[in-house]
Design a protein around this motif. Structure first.
Motif, PDB file in Angstrom:
ATOM      1  N   THR A  53      -2.854  -7.144   5.205  1.00 15.42           N
ATOM      2  CA  THR A  53      -3.454  -5.943   5.331  1.00 15.42           C
ATOM      3  C   THR A  53      -2.844  -4.634   4.448  1.00 15.42           C
ATOM      4  N   LEU A  54      -1.581  -4.581   4.971  1.00 10.96           N
ATOM      5  CA  LEU A  54      -0.918  -3.575   4.371  1.00 10.96           C
ATOM      6  C   LEU A  54      -0.442  -3.604   2.853  1.00 10.96           C
ATOM      7  N   GLN A  61      -2.772  -4.899   0.792  1.00 14.32           N
ATOM      8  CA  GLN A  61      -3.915  -4.490   0.200  1.00 14.32           C
ATOM      9  C   GLN A  61      -4.363  -3.185   0.159  1.00 14.32           C
ATOM     10  N   ASN A  62      -3.975  -2.333   1.247  1.00 10.41           N
ATOM     11  CA  ASN A  62      -3.845  -0.802   1.490  1.00 10.41           C
ATOM     12  C   ASN A  62      -2.789  -0.363   0.597  1.00 10.41           C
ATOM     13  N   THR A  63      -1.685  -0.757   0.324  1.00  5.36           N
ATOM     14  CA  THR A  63      -0.738   0.041  -0.480  1.00  5.36           C
ATOM     15  C   THR A  63      -0.836  -0.231  -2.041  1.00  5.36           C
ATOM     16  N   PRO A 111      -3.605  -1.651  -3.870  1.00  5.22           N
ATOM     17  CA  PRO A 111      -5.489  -2.176  -4.265  1.00  5.22           C
ATOM     18  C   PRO A 111      -5.694  -2.801  -5.378  1.00  5.22           C
ATOM     19  N   SER A 144      -3.152  -9.407  -6.431  1.00  7.68           N
ATOM     20  CA  SER A 144      -4.589  -9.360  -5.509  1.00  7.68           C
ATOM     21  C   SER A 144      -5.371 -10.587  -5.426  1.00  7.68           C
ATOM     22  N   ARG A 163      -5.402 -14.078   2.428  1.00  9.84           N
ATOM     23  CA  ARG A 163      -6.436 -13.340   3.373  1.00  9.84           C
ATOM     24  C   ARG A 163      -7.449 -14.209   4.074  1.00  9.84           C
TER      25      ARG A 163
END
Length: 335
Positions: free
Chosen positions: A249-250, A252-254, A256, A261, A268
């Protein structure tokens, strides 16, 4: 006609000039005195002996051997200089040439150590960046080349060989342009050798030491991948699975739009299914094994809420309806 007083002054001037001349001669003699070693020899030298009696001639002799193509002889004489005259101005250049010849001969671990000795004992007396680059090349070669090759036996990978070498490089020059890459490669070496916990630590160090480097994103991915692989190795470890989920999660947020990916998205999906399955197993345990309908009801409700599209959501919903009736009937019987 000169006076007695004038003669006295003249004689004094002559005496002073003579004294200056004598001092100059003595100073000249002092500068021409041969080098005297005051630090002592370096280590044990039972069979190693210099060919010359002073470091200047020894250096010239070793260089002559090198020019003539006698690299084996030059190697010995450069080493002899650095061992017998450790404090001489020629010691650092001799040590540098000795390490380079070891590297050229393929004695890589020894060459790395001799470059390290140069760094630790002769600061400022050699081309620092060149030595760091040579150490880096050795570490990378040992990390990526198979060991134990013999005849038809292909050998085996041992990436962890590069770890202590890269660690020394980072310690030698944490601000060097390739230090972020060296720190990242420590994590990669641990990951490739299956030591995922150590890989996570090394990757995290790379992220936090060099957050603006080109290797920050790669380190974040390496950390996430290592945590994911740890979770796969330990399918019943809830903590490992949750840490992998948090790292995914971190990331993907940092990052994107990261090149990693697609891989992260697959990780995920896998962790999502595993977390859903673990939630179902917990609810099933309360439901069918422990026979605790209230606890099972809460567990099934959490599963449906957190994983509405999982493979186990349908089964959970069926049991929810039955358990609601069971819990209500139990409540009616025990008001």
């Amino acid at each position: 006609m000169s006076t007695p007083m004038h003669n006295i002054h003249f004689i004094r001037c002559q005496g002073f000039c003579a004294l200056l001349t004598l001092c100059a001669v003595l100073m000249g003699c002092a500068t021409e005195r041969p080098y005297e070693e005051t630090l002592g020899k370096r280590g044990w030298t039972l069979i190693l002996h210099p060919a010359k009696t002073n470091p200047q001639d020894q250096m010239a002799y070793a260089q002559q051997l090198l020019r003539e193509g006698n690299k084996k002889g030059a190697l010995k004489q450069f080493k002899a200089l650095s061992v017998f005259w450790t404090g001489a101005p020629e010691a650092a250049p001799a040590q540098y040439e000795y390490a380079k010849l070891l590297e050229e001969r393929g004695n890589l671990f020894k060459a790395f150590d001799e470059y390290q000795y140069l760094i630790e004992h002769y600061t400022g007396a050699f081309p620092f960046d060149d030595v760091l680059q040579r150490q880096f090349n050795i570490a990378f070669h040992l990390m990526t080349t198979k060991k134990g090759k013999f005849f038809l036996f292909p050998g085996f990978s041992a990436p962890e060989r590069g770890v202590p070498l890269f660690e020394k490089i980072v310690a030698n020059a944490p601000e060097w342009t390739r230090a972020p890459e060296a720190q990242y490669l420590i994590g990669q070496a641990y990951e490739l050798s299956g030591q995922y916990e150590l890989a996570v630590v090394a990757y995290m160090a790379s992220e936090y030491r060099y957050p603006h480097s080109a290797f920050a994103e790669k380190s974040a991915f390496g950390k996430t991948q290592s945590l994911y692989l740890l979770a796969q190795e330990n399918p019943n470890d809830d903590q490992a699975r949750d840490e992998a989920w948090a790292a995914i999660t971190l990331f993907q947020n940092t990052y994107p739009k990261s090149e990693f990916s697609p891989t992260i998205q697959e990780y995920r999906k896998t962790i999502f299914r595993q977390r859903a399955r673990a939630a179902y197993n917990l609810a099933y345990y309360y439901d069918r094994i422990a026979k605790k309908p209230k606890a099972a009801l809460i567990a099934y409700e959490n599963l449906v809420k957190l994983f509405p599209d999982s493979d186990w959501t349908g089964l959970a919903q069926v049991r929810l309806e039955a358990l609601k009736i069971t819990v209500e009937n139990t409540h009616d019987k025990n008001p």
